[in-house]
Scaffold this motif. Structure first.
Motif, mmCIF file in Angstrom:
data_model
loop_
_atom_site.group_PDB
_atom_site.id
_atom_site.type_symbol
_atom_site.label_atom_id
_atom_site.label_comp_id
_atom_site.label_asym_id
_atom_site.label_seq_id
_atom_site.Cartn_x
_atom_site.Cartn_y
_atom_site.Cartn_z
ATOM 1 N N PRO A 278 0.831 -1.210 0.000
ATOM 2 C CA PRO A 278 0.000 0.000 0.000
ATOM 3 C C PRO A 278 0.860 1.253 0.000
ATOM 4 O O PRO A 278 2.018 1.236 0.418
ATOM 5 C CB PRO A 278 -0.797 -0.125 1.304
ATOM 6 C CG PRO A 278 0.034 -1.008 2.180
ATOM 7 C CD PRO A 278 0.708 -1.971 1.252
ATOM 8 N N LEU A 279 0.286 2.346 -0.483
ATOM 9 C CA LEU A 279 1.002 3.617 -0.532
ATOM 10 C C LEU A 279 0.993 4.281 0.845
ATOM 11 O O LEU A 279 -0.022 4.282 1.536
ATOM 12 C CB LEU A 279 0.345 4.546 -1.558
ATOM 13 C CG LEU A 279 0.334 4.049 -3.003
ATOM 14 C CD1 LEU A 279 -0.504 4.980 -3.874
ATOM 15 C CD2 LEU A 279 1.744 3.947 -3.551
ATOM 16 N N TYR A 280 2.126 4.850 1.214
ATOM 17 C CA TYR A 280 2.223 5.597 2.466
ATOM 18 C C TYR A 280 2.084 7.087 2.159
ATOM 19 O O TYR A 280 2.859 7.656 1.395
ATOM 20 C CB TYR A 280 3.563 5.329 3.159
ATOM 21 C CG TYR A 280 3.603 4.003 3.874
ATOM 22 C CD1 TYR A 280 3.458 3.931 5.253
ATOM 23 C CD2 TYR A 280 3.759 2.818 3.164
ATOM 24 C CE1 TYR A 280 3.481 2.710 5.914
ATOM 25 C CE2 TYR A 280 3.779 1.590 3.814
ATOM 26 C CZ TYR A 280 3.640 1.550 5.187
ATOM 27 O OH TYR A 280 3.649 0.335 5.829
ATOM 28 N N TYR A 473 7.788 10.507 -10.060
ATOM 29 C CA TYR A 473 7.302 11.870 -9.860
ATOM 30 C C TYR A 473 5.914 11.861 -9.230
ATOM 31 O O TYR A 473 4.955 11.350 -9.804
ATOM 32 C CB TYR A 473 7.269 12.632 -11.185
ATOM 33 C CG TYR A 473 6.783 14.070 -11.041
ATOM 34 C CD1 TYR A 473 7.314 14.899 -10.050
ATOM 35 C CD2 TYR A 473 5.799 14.582 -11.880
ATOM 36 C CE1 TYR A 473 6.867 16.203 -9.901
ATOM 37 C CE2 TYR A 473 5.357 15.891 -11.748
ATOM 38 C CZ TYR A 473 5.891 16.693 -10.749
ATOM 39 O OH TYR A 473 5.450 17.988 -10.593
ATOM 40 N N ASP A 474 5.832 12.424 -8.023
ATOM 41 C CA ASP A 474 4.576 12.576 -7.280
ATOM 42 C C ASP A 474 4.158 14.041 -7.395
ATOM 43 O O ASP A 474 4.612 14.886 -6.621
ATOM 44 C CB ASP A 474 4.808 12.173 -5.818
ATOM 45 C CG ASP A 474 3.615 12.484 -4.927
ATOM 46 O OD1 ASP A 474 2.491 12.574 -5.451
ATOM 47 O OD2 ASP A 474 3.817 12.639 -3.703
ATOM 48 N N LEU A 478 1.937 14.005 -2.290
ATOM 49 C CA LEU A 478 1.040 13.279 -1.394
ATOM 50 C C LEU A 478 1.720 12.099 -0.701
ATOM 51 O O LEU A 478 1.280 11.669 0.361
ATOM 52 C CB LEU A 478 -0.168 12.747 -2.178
ATOM 53 C CG LEU A 478 -1.157 13.778 -2.723
ATOM 54 C CD1 LEU A 478 -2.218 13.086 -3.570
ATOM 55 C CD2 LEU A 478 -1.810 14.548 -1.588
ATOM 56 N N LEU A 479 2.783 11.578 -1.306
ATOM 57 C CA LEU A 479 3.344 10.304 -0.854
ATOM 58 C C LEU A 479 4.699 10.456 -0.183
ATOM 59 O O LEU A 479 5.456 11.385 -0.476
ATOM 60 C CB LEU A 479 3.498 9.347 -2.045
ATOM 61 C CG LEU A 479 2.251 9.032 -2.855
ATOM 62 C CD1 LEU A 479 2.609 8.116 -4.018
ATOM 63 C CD2 LEU A 479 1.181 8.401 -1.984
ATOM 64 N N GLU A 480 4.985 9.500 0.691
ATOM 65 C CA GLU A 480 6.336 9.370 1.219
ATOM 66 C C GLU A 480 7.171 8.557 0.232
ATOM 67 O O GLU A 480 6.642 7.793 -0.571
ATOM 68 C CB GLU A 480 6.301 8.668 2.578
ATOM 69 C CG GLU A 480 5.590 9.473 3.655
ATOM 70 C CD GLU A 480 5.643 8.796 5.013
ATOM 71 O OE1 GLU A 480 6.273 7.717 5.112
ATOM 72 O OE2 GLU A 480 5.062 9.339 5.962
ATOM 73 N N ILE A 493 10.884 12.432 -6.756
ATOM 74 C CA ILE A 493 10.674 13.883 -6.761
ATOM 75 C C ILE A 493 9.195 14.166 -6.550
ATOM 76 O O ILE A 493 8.335 13.492 -7.130
ATOM 77 C CB ILE A 493 11.160 14.496 -8.095
ATOM 78 C CG1 ILE A 493 12.674 14.313 -8.229
ATOM 79 C CG2 ILE A 493 10.787 15.968 -8.191
ATOM 80 C CD1 ILE A 493 13.235 14.773 -9.560
ATOM 81 N N SER A 494 8.893 15.177 -5.730
ATOM 82 C CA SER A 494 7.493 15.431 -5.377
ATOM 83 C C SER A 494 7.069 16.888 -5.566
ATOM 84 O O SER A 494 6.093 17.322 -4.962
ATOM 85 C CB SER A 494 7.239 14.998 -3.930
ATOM 86 O OG SER A 494 8.139 15.647 -3.053
ATOM 87 N N ASN A 495 7.795 17.644 -6.386
ATOM 88 C CA ASN A 495 7.334 18.999 -6.723
ATOM 89 C C ASN A 495 7.928 19.407 -8.061
ATOM 90 O O ASN A 495 8.979 18.908 -8.477
ATOM 91 C CB ASN A 495 7.699 20.009 -5.626
ATOM 92 C CG ASN A 495 9.193 20.157 -5.449
ATOM 93 O OD1 ASN A 495 9.858 20.825 -6.235
ATOM 94 N ND2 ASN A 495 9.736 19.500 -4.411
ATOM 95 N N ILE A 496 7.267 20.334 -8.729
ATOM 96 C CA ILE A 496 7.648 20.689 -10.097
ATOM 97 C C ILE A 496 8.983 21.423 -10.150
ATOM 98 O O ILE A 496 9.728 21.314 -11.128
ATOM 99 C CB ILE A 496 6.529 21.530 -10.767
ATOM 100 C CG1 ILE A 496 6.817 21.680 -12.268
ATOM 101 C CG2 ILE A 496 6.361 22.861 -10.078
ATOM 102 C CD1 ILE A 496 5.679 22.310 -13.045
#
Length: 508
Positions: A278-280, A473-474, A478-480, A493-496
């Motif tokens: 599952p996604l954290y 790429y998130d 939202l995700l760890e 990476i989690s931001n543009i």
């Protein structure tokens, strides 16, 4: 995440946990359930009943969004399927009749096929050879990819490798057939063995019909029972070496694969992808992770063939019984469909791997928890890359950045129409090139200069192992980070802003 999405997230997370707990602890059947040729000393049969019930439950029981998610009432109606009363499954008359008809039709089909083999009248005694049976293999897989798998050191070596497939054909090492057990009978049994098996199958057919009438709950097994006698006969003669199923069949683990009395073959699960746990999430109103599917708790396997040893930590926490962990590395089935990028000298090819979002209505009706792969997330995933491509083209006019997109699967009626139209518009405007969903993944990756995958699809690991820079790429942060390992060519990476900087650094 906007307020409406947050409400939906909270509601579906609670609802899915409710269903999970309900099946793990409260659903029961008449105990003990004894069926000839099957081991009733362990809860294998009850696990399979729950597994079968769960797959129907998800499509039958509807929650009302205005009602708090609860399954504490004494009676839960499942439409024409039946009901759960005082935590016990009660089969409906209509489902019982449907199951008996399906069971009888399958028994008759198997009997006719066995008669055909008997009529061939082959009196020659066959050599004592063994077979490995593979179930749940994608239909478009290259033969060489299958041979690569069965030649791995951890796999039992057999004389025949029978792959379940809609197309019946043979090659030097592989046998493809829609009904692997019938094919095994043809390959291993002589005339007298086939005649004995036919008589036993007819007897067991009548027995299984009577068993269902006496205990209607067993009607849940109407797809399993027709094959039990064949599997038991082959098992006693020790003609089956190993049965291998893939993770696509984790809710369709037929009883003959793991529950025969004195089973002489091993049952193995091949995980041909890594996005199973599952996604954290970053904590949202106390909820930190999505729930694992309750179906995993009903799996009974002997061996697990996985990419990384870390995967087995998740499996061992949830599977019904201990199993042997066998790491086979970054293995995946290669398709025979080749797509040529027709790459020029100044081309930079960036390939996106998305997951086509399922529409919210279908998710709600089928009790799916909050879906990370929704239309909002997936649209931003593509739009952010196109925005960076435009910026890169301005600062590097000598380079031609081409964006390719590969969906995980072909479109179906359950997919989000808004996202499909969004992609269609991009194709019309020649902003992206769509790849066939069944394109050979290895060929796609090695033609790319960079791959960007939605978390946590297997494609990023395949790219990194192939020497191609890869990014998870998130887009909405939202995700760890749940990557199994990190390297200079595998980033999360989690931001543009970070994606922009990394894109320029890698491709300049």
């Amino acid at each position: 995440m906007n307020p409406s999405e947050l409400d939906y997230f909270q509601f579906t997370a609670k609802r899915f946990k409710c269903v999970n707990d309900f099946f793990a602890k409260k659903v029961s059947f008449s105990s003990p359930i004894r069926i000839a040729l099957l081991d009733s000393t362990k809860p294998y049969i009850e696990n399979r009943l729950k597994q079968s019930l769960l797959s129907n439950f998800e499509n039958s029981y509807k929650f009302d969004i205005n009602t708090p998610p609860t399954l504490n009432q004494e009676t839960i109606h499942l439409g024409s399927y039946g009901m759960i009363k005082h935590h016990k499954f009660k089969c409906s008359l209509s489902y019982l009749c449907k199951s008996l008809f399906t069971l009888s039709a399958r028994n008759l089909f198997i009997a006719i096929e066995l008669m055909k083999l008997v009529i061939k009248f082959n009196l020659a005694k066959k050599k004592n050879r063994k077979s490995t049976i593979l179930l749940g293999i994608p239909t478009e897989v290259e033969d060489i990819s299958l041979i690569e798998f069965i030649n791995k050191d951890v796999i039992h070596k057999s004389d025949y490798n029978i792959i379940q497939s809609g197309i019946n054909r043979h090659s030097q090492y592989l046998v493809f057939d829609r009904f692997p057990l019938l094919k095994a009978c043809e390959l291993h049994l002589d005339f007298f063995m086939l005649l004995i098996l036919l008589l036993r199958h007819l007897s067991y057919s009548l027995y299984s019909i009577a068993k269902i009438i006496l205990n209607p709950s067993i009607s849940l097994l109407h797809r399993d029972l027709p094959w039990v006698q064949l599997a038991s006969f082959l098992n006693k003669k020790e003609f089956i070496n190993e049965v291998i199923i893939t993770n696509s069949l984790f809710l369709e683990q037929s009883l003959w694969t793991n529950s025969l009395i004195n089973k002489n073959f091993s049952l193995s699960m091949l995980w041909y992808s890594v996005n199973i746990p599952p996604l954290y999430w970053h904590i949202i109103d106390g909820v930190k992770k999505s729930e694992a599917h309750p179906g995993y708790s009903f799996l009974n396997i002997d061996n697990s063939y996985s990419w990384f040893s870390e995967q087995d930590v998740f499996f061992k926490e949830r599977f019904f019984k201990p199993f042997n962990s066998k790491v086979i590395g970054c293995f995946y089935f290669k398709s025979s469909t080749i797509f040529d990028f027709q790459k020029k000298d100044n081309d930079i090819c960036v390939t996106l791997f998305d997951v086509t979002p399922i529409n919210n209505r279908w998710c709600f009706d089928n009790n799916i928890p909050y879906l990370y792969y929704n239309e909002n997330t997936m649209t931003k995933f593509v739009e952010d890359v196109l925005q960076i491509q435009k910026s890169f083209s301005i600062t590097h006019p000598e380079k031609n950045v081409r964006i390719f997109l590969k969906h995980k699967r072909e479109y179906t009626s359950i997919h989000d129409k808004k996202y499909i139209q969004f992609i269609s518009n991009l194709i019309s405007d020649q902003k992206i090139t769509i790849l066939p969903d069944n394109a050979n993944l290895h060929q796609v990756v090695i033609q790319s200069d960079l791959t960007i995958s939605i978390p946590f699809t297997s494609t990023a690991y395949i790219s990194e192992k192939s020497g191609v820079p890869a990014i998870f790429y998130d887009p909405n942060n939202l995700l760890e980070n749940q990557t199994y390992y990190s390297s200079k060519k595998l980033l999360f990476i989690s931001n543009i802003t970070d994606l922009h900087n990394t894109f320029f650094k890698m491709l300049s």
